[in-house]
Design a protein around this motif. Structure first.
Motif, mmCIF file in Angstrom:
data_model
loop_
_atom_site.group_PDB
_atom_site.id
_atom_site.type_symbol
_atom_site.label_atom_id
_atom_site.label_comp_id
_atom_site.label_asym_id
_atom_site.label_seq_id
_atom_site.Cartn_x
_atom_site.Cartn_y
_atom_site.Cartn_z
ATOM 1 N N HIS A 166 0.811 -1.286 -0.055
ATOM 2 C CA HIS A 166 0.054 -0.075 0.078
ATOM 3 C C HIS A 166 1.094 1.214 -0.044
ATOM 4 O O HIS A 166 0.453 2.285 0.437
ATOM 5 C CB HIS A 166 -1.211 0.000 1.173
ATOM 6 N N ILE A 167 2.069 1.118 -0.731
ATOM 7 C CA ILE A 167 2.799 2.289 -0.845
ATOM 8 C C ILE A 167 3.213 2.493 -2.384
ATOM 9 O O ILE A 167 3.475 1.422 -2.994
ATOM 10 C CB ILE A 167 4.146 2.143 -0.171
ATOM 11 N N THR A 168 2.827 3.641 -2.847
ATOM 12 C CA THR A 168 2.968 3.841 -4.337
ATOM 13 C C THR A 168 4.341 4.837 -4.495
ATOM 14 O O THR A 168 4.214 5.962 -3.732
ATOM 15 C CB THR A 168 1.853 4.279 -5.014
ATOM 16 N N ILE A 169 5.173 4.639 -5.285
ATOM 17 C CA ILE A 169 6.274 5.586 -5.531
ATOM 18 C C ILE A 169 6.027 6.050 -7.141
ATOM 19 O O ILE A 169 5.753 5.579 -7.981
ATOM 20 C CB ILE A 169 7.535 4.922 -5.752
ATOM 21 N N GLU A 170 6.059 7.452 -6.871
ATOM 22 C CA GLU A 170 5.594 8.197 -8.107
ATOM 23 C C GLU A 170 6.830 8.708 -8.825
ATOM 24 O O GLU A 170 7.554 9.661 -8.092
ATOM 25 C CB GLU A 170 4.618 9.543 -7.659
ATOM 26 N N VAL A 171 7.021 8.249 -10.006
ATOM 27 C CA VAL A 171 8.391 8.863 -10.788
ATOM 28 C C VAL A 171 7.813 9.412 -11.902
ATOM 29 O O VAL A 171 6.539 9.026 -12.692
ATOM 30 C CB VAL A 171 9.252 7.902 -11.113
ATOM 31 N N THR A 172 8.532 10.356 -12.574
ATOM 32 C CA THR A 172 8.285 11.109 -13.918
ATOM 33 C C THR A 172 8.964 10.362 -15.071
ATOM 34 O O THR A 172 9.914 9.585 -14.968
ATOM 35 C CB THR A 172 8.341 12.491 -14.164
ATOM 36 N N GLU A 173 8.329 10.561 -16.190
ATOM 37 C CA GLU A 173 9.248 9.817 -17.418
ATOM 38 C C GLU A 173 10.547 10.174 -17.515
ATOM 39 O O GLU A 173 11.416 9.746 -17.762
ATOM 40 C CB GLU A 173 8.431 10.079 -18.753
ATOM 41 N N THR A 174 10.634 11.588 -17.185
ATOM 42 C CA THR A 174 11.952 12.447 -17.458
ATOM 43 C C THR A 174 12.978 11.663 -16.697
ATOM 44 O O THR A 174 14.117 11.322 -17.171
ATOM 45 C CB THR A 174 11.787 13.792 -17.192
ATOM 46 N N LYS A 224 4.488 -0.386 -5.183
ATOM 47 C CA LYS A 224 3.924 -0.161 -6.450
ATOM 48 C C LYS A 224 4.657 1.096 -7.256
ATOM 49 O O LYS A 224 4.951 1.968 -6.675
ATOM 50 C CB LYS A 224 2.420 0.056 -6.638
ATOM 51 N N ILE A 225 4.632 1.111 -8.678
ATOM 52 C CA ILE A 225 5.258 2.314 -9.196
ATOM 53 C C ILE A 225 4.325 2.964 -10.124
ATOM 54 O O ILE A 225 3.371 2.287 -10.786
ATOM 55 C CB ILE A 225 6.428 1.985 -10.099
ATOM 56 N N ALA A 226 4.064 4.303 -9.846
ATOM 57 C CA ALA A 226 3.206 5.074 -10.707
ATOM 58 C C ALA A 226 4.010 5.805 -11.755
ATOM 59 O O ALA A 226 4.862 6.522 -11.066
ATOM 60 C CB ALA A 226 2.176 5.900 -9.721
ATOM 61 N N LEU A 227 3.487 6.043 -13.033
ATOM 62 C CA LEU A 227 4.249 6.993 -13.798
ATOM 63 C C LEU A 227 3.407 8.386 -13.679
ATOM 64 O O LEU A 227 2.336 8.313 -14.095
ATOM 65 C CB LEU A 227 4.240 6.326 -15.126
ATOM 66 N N ASP A 228 4.245 9.170 -13.210
ATOM 67 C CA ASP A 228 3.625 10.514 -13.005
ATOM 68 C C ASP A 228 3.568 11.584 -14.170
ATOM 69 O O ASP A 228 4.294 11.271 -15.193
ATOM 70 C CB ASP A 228 4.293 11.388 -11.748
ATOM 71 N N ASP A 229 2.580 12.332 -14.328
ATOM 72 C CA ASP A 229 2.380 13.195 -15.041
ATOM 73 C C ASP A 229 2.531 12.815 -16.783
ATOM 74 O O ASP A 229 2.926 13.312 -17.530
ATOM 75 C CB ASP A 229 3.703 14.440 -15.180
ATOM 76 N N ASP A 282 3.027 0.155 -12.447
ATOM 77 C CA ASP A 282 1.412 -0.518 -12.140
ATOM 78 C C ASP A 282 0.404 0.523 -12.575
ATOM 79 O O ASP A 282 -0.688 0.264 -12.738
ATOM 80 C CB ASP A 282 1.326 -0.849 -10.576
ATOM 81 N N THR A 283 1.076 1.924 -12.370
ATOM 82 C CA THR A 283 -0.208 2.966 -12.364
ATOM 83 C C THR A 283 0.342 4.108 -13.365
ATOM 84 O O THR A 283 1.653 4.339 -13.386
ATOM 85 C CB THR A 283 -0.279 3.543 -11.058
ATOM 86 N N VAL A 284 -0.423 4.668 -14.109
ATOM 87 C CA VAL A 284 -0.511 5.852 -15.037
ATOM 88 C C VAL A 284 -0.956 6.809 -14.656
ATOM 89 O O VAL A 284 -2.189 6.766 -14.321
ATOM 90 C CB VAL A 284 -0.637 5.399 -16.441
ATOM 91 N N LYS A 285 -0.341 7.897 -14.194
ATOM 92 C CA LYS A 285 -1.084 9.146 -13.618
ATOM 93 C C LYS A 285 -1.378 10.006 -14.800
ATOM 94 O O LYS A 285 -0.306 10.786 -15.142
ATOM 95 C CB LYS A 285 -0.299 9.769 -12.468
#
Ligand code: C2E
Ligand code: MG
Ligand code: MG
Length: 672
Positions: free
Chosen positions: A544-552, A574-579, A596-599
């Protein structure tokens, strides 16, 4: 004498005259005349002897017996005298003949030598003529002669071929009438000028051929003087059309971008210099395509080139004279505005340009979302020379990037102020953690269908004692630059994990906490090891922890980033792709990244209401992302319309001011 003769012959040879003669003794062998002379002398002597000898003898000798005896002696005397006479005559003649023969032999020998010399000279002349003929016939140059009136007198086959006329067609015609355009048929008397010694060497001119082709010719002209015909000019012309074309090409290569055909830095720099010298005010916008690198990385450089050509073509159509467009390098373009716009007018004009350039580009079923960072300078306010202006436009463009890309920034003193402000900020940031000026706010993420809060995104806040609220977009880039991000990030992670633990103890295990990781965290080995160790030291439910990283952050070094993200995933996160949607986001590209996630970025969500092409793209992306098994979180939902649309298109999770702004933990607890 022979020497003189030889000289005579030689001189005549030098004059190339074919007749020749020589002189010798005036004696000529004449047999009958010689015989008559010899026999005449003999006859005359005999006659005189017969008539006079007896009379003379009788005059001296009167005695008969003595006279008889003397008669006998007289006969002997006669014989002796005739012998002497004949001997003398014949000898003289023979001497003369011998001498003549000797001279003749000598003369013959000399003649032989002269003849050989003549033959050699003639061969030389023939060779020379052949050589000249060969030059004339085979030379890869126009060879022509023309007279005082400019009338063509001869032209070689090469010249005929090149100019398209036979010699017959142009004989005696004025070359200027045949080959020059009307405007160029000036009243220049080239003949006179050349005859006066004017140098018409390496003289370039354009000729029109019979087929109306324009060719460039390099001329060399020479005066030809003859003994018995009027002077002419010999013109030798080399076809330099191709060479000139090559020259043009080289010039083009020096001043134009090969790929797009737009003026390059050199040319636009020269134009700027001209304006600066003439003190004409202008503005210059430096346009950089955000994350262009991704297009290259995803689809290869040739597609990247296609995209740049597409942008160049668009710019060429949008920008109207006297404004100019150029390509500086890679994905950087500049527009030179000669119109004197006010700041607001220029802003509007730039908005129009961006609108025209388009915010997305489709290639082979890939859709790339394009944004542009623009830096603007004005002459003379922003600098007094082209290099300063270009550099300041670059600084302004970087400022636009730092402020979140896809925007425009004007270089002005504010930037300098900004820089000193940044230094001040980074100094104050040092004490921010110690002085408890940093706060972690949380923004709810909710189930769009039910409205239930499913997670919280941790967002850092800096409440400065004097300046008040400082947005993360302002201080995080500074912290990234100074390296302070590492400490700040450590604090954020600790605070978020402590909060997670508190939730777990509170029975709220289902709440997912999302933590943003800066690009520096993924890029730096030491930073990442620190973060990894920090995560490992906590005992929380990482699912229940997600890490948000950007494509850049990922694209910078995709292999390293993937390896590091996998390490975090091993802990269960989990990993989320931010922006997503701000760069050249391509869904197929995502499959290489363990996410896992696309923002969906809020700029994207904002376009939902436009109901145009972009909302169709959103639909497609949602469909694809869900199909690929990614969870989609739509960011920045501010309206019911957006919410409805997302619901209809199966987007499960949302985040935005419509439901809640980022709030301090106490307020969030109330919401939960
Ligand atoms: P982000 O990660 O995309 O965060 C979402 C941003 O969108 C937040 O801005 C949030 O306040 C804003 N937002 C959310 N809903 C709406 C909405 O409906 N309308 C509008 N207009 N905005 C909305 P914030 O907090 O200013 O953060 C900006 C960015 O700063 C973040 O973008 C993230 O990249 C960075 N950031 C924020 N906190 C952290 C952090 O703790 N660590 C790191 N590394 N970066 C952070
Ligand atoms: Mg985020
Ligand atoms: Mg975001």
């Amino acid at each position: 004498m022979p020497k003189k003769r030889k000289k005579n012959i030689k001189r005549k040879n030098q004059n190339n005259e074919r007749s020749y003669s020589f002189h010798c003794t005036d004696y000529k062998v004449k047999p009958i005349k010689d015989a008559i002379i010899v026999s005449g002398f003999y006859g005359l002597f005999g006659l005189i002897w017969i008539v006079l000898s007896d009379e003379i003898l009788y005059f001296f000798i009167k005695n008969v017996s003595l006279y008889k005896q003397a008669q006998t002696y007289k006969g002997w005397v006669y014989v002796i005298l005739t012998i002497v006479l004949i001997f003398t005559l014949v000898r003289n003649r023979s001497l003369l003949v011998g001498k003549t023969l000797k001279e003749m032999r000598q003369a013959y020998e000399e003649l032989q030598v002269t003849y050989e010399e003549l033959v050699a000279t003639e061969e030389e002349l023939i060779d020379q003529k052949k050589f000249n003929d060969n030059i004339f016939m085979d030379a890869h140059a126009i060879i022509a002669t023309w007279d005082k009136q400019g009338r063509i007198k001869s032209i070689n086959p090469f010249g005929q071929d090149l100019l398209g006329y036979t010699e017959k067609e142009i004989y005696n015609k004025k070359w200027s009438d045949l080959f020059l355009t009307k405007e160029k048929r000036q009243n220049i008397n080239y003949f006179k000028l050349i005859s006066q010694g004017e140098q018409y060497k390496n003289y370039e001119s354009q000729f029109i051929t019979k087929n109306n082709k324009i060719i460039d010719i390099l001329w060399n002209n020479n005066m030809m003087s003859y003994q018995n015909k009027p002077d002419e000019i010999l013109s030798i012309g080399t076809d330099i059309t191709e060479r000139k074309k090559l020259g043009e090409k080289l010039k083009k290569a020096a001043y134009y971008d090969v790929m797009t055909g737009l003026p390059n830095r050199l040319l636009i720099g020269n134009e700027m210099k001209q304006l600066i010298d003439d003190n004409i005010p202008f503005s210059l916008a430096h346009i950089d395509i955000d994350n262009f690198k991704q297009i290259n990385d995803t689809l290869g450089h040739s597609v990247g080139d296609l995209f740049l050509q597409h942008i160049a073509n668009k710019l060429l159509h949008i920008i109207e004279l006297p404004n100019r467009v150029a390509k500086l390098s890679g994905d950087e373009f500049v527009v030179l505005f000669l119109h004197t716009y006010t700041k607001n007018e220029l802003k509007k004009e730039l908005e129009r340009i961006i609108q025209e350039l388009g915010k997305s580009w489709e290639y082979n079923h890939y859709v790339f979302f394009v944004s542009y960072s623009i830096g603007v300078v004005n002459f003379p306010e922003s600098g007094n020379d082209r290099n300063t202006l270009l550099r300041n436009a670059d600084i302004a463009m970087y400022k636009a990037k730092k402020e979140g890309k896809g925007r425009c920034s004007f270089y002005s003193d504010a930037i300098l102020k900004d820089n000193s402000e940044n230094i001040k900020l980074s100094n104050q940031l040092q004490y921010a953690i110690k002085n408890n000026e940093l706060f972690l706010y949380y923004q709810p993420q909710f189930n769009i269908a039910t409205g239930k809060i499913t997670g919280l995104e941790a967002l850092v806040r800096w409440i400065h004692p004097e300046n008040g609220f400082i947005p993360p977009n302002k201080f995080i880039p500074i912290a990234e630059e100074t390296g302070q991000i590492h400490e700040i990030e450590k604090w954020i992670i600790e605070t978020a994990l402590n909060q997670k633990k508190a939730f777990e103890q509170d029975g709220k295990q289902d709440i997912t906490i999302s933590i943003n990781l800066s690009s520096k965290a993924l890029a730096s080995d030491i930073n990442f090891q620190g973060i990894e160790a920090l995560f490992a030291s906590y005992d929380v439910d990482y699912s229940h922890i997600t890490i948000e990283v950007t494509e850049t952050a990922i694209i910078a070094d995709i292999d390293v980033a993937v390896e590091r993200l996998n390490k975090l995933k091993k802990l269960g996160m989990k990993i989320a792709l931010d922006d997503f949607g701000t760069g050249y986001s391509s869904l197929t590209h995502l499959k290489d990244i363990p996410i896992d996630t696309v923002k969906l970025d809020r700029s994207f969500v904002k376009n939902i209401e436009n109901d145009g092409k972009e909302s169709i793209i959103i639909k497609a992306i949602l469909f694809l992302a869900i199909d690929l098994g990614y969870e989609v979180v739509a960011e920045g939902i501010e309206t019911e319309v957006q919410l409805d649309y997302l619901k209809k298109n199966n987007c499960k999770t949302g985040q935005g001011f419509l439901i809640s702004r980022p709030l301090p933990i106490e307020e969030i607890k109330d919401k939960l």
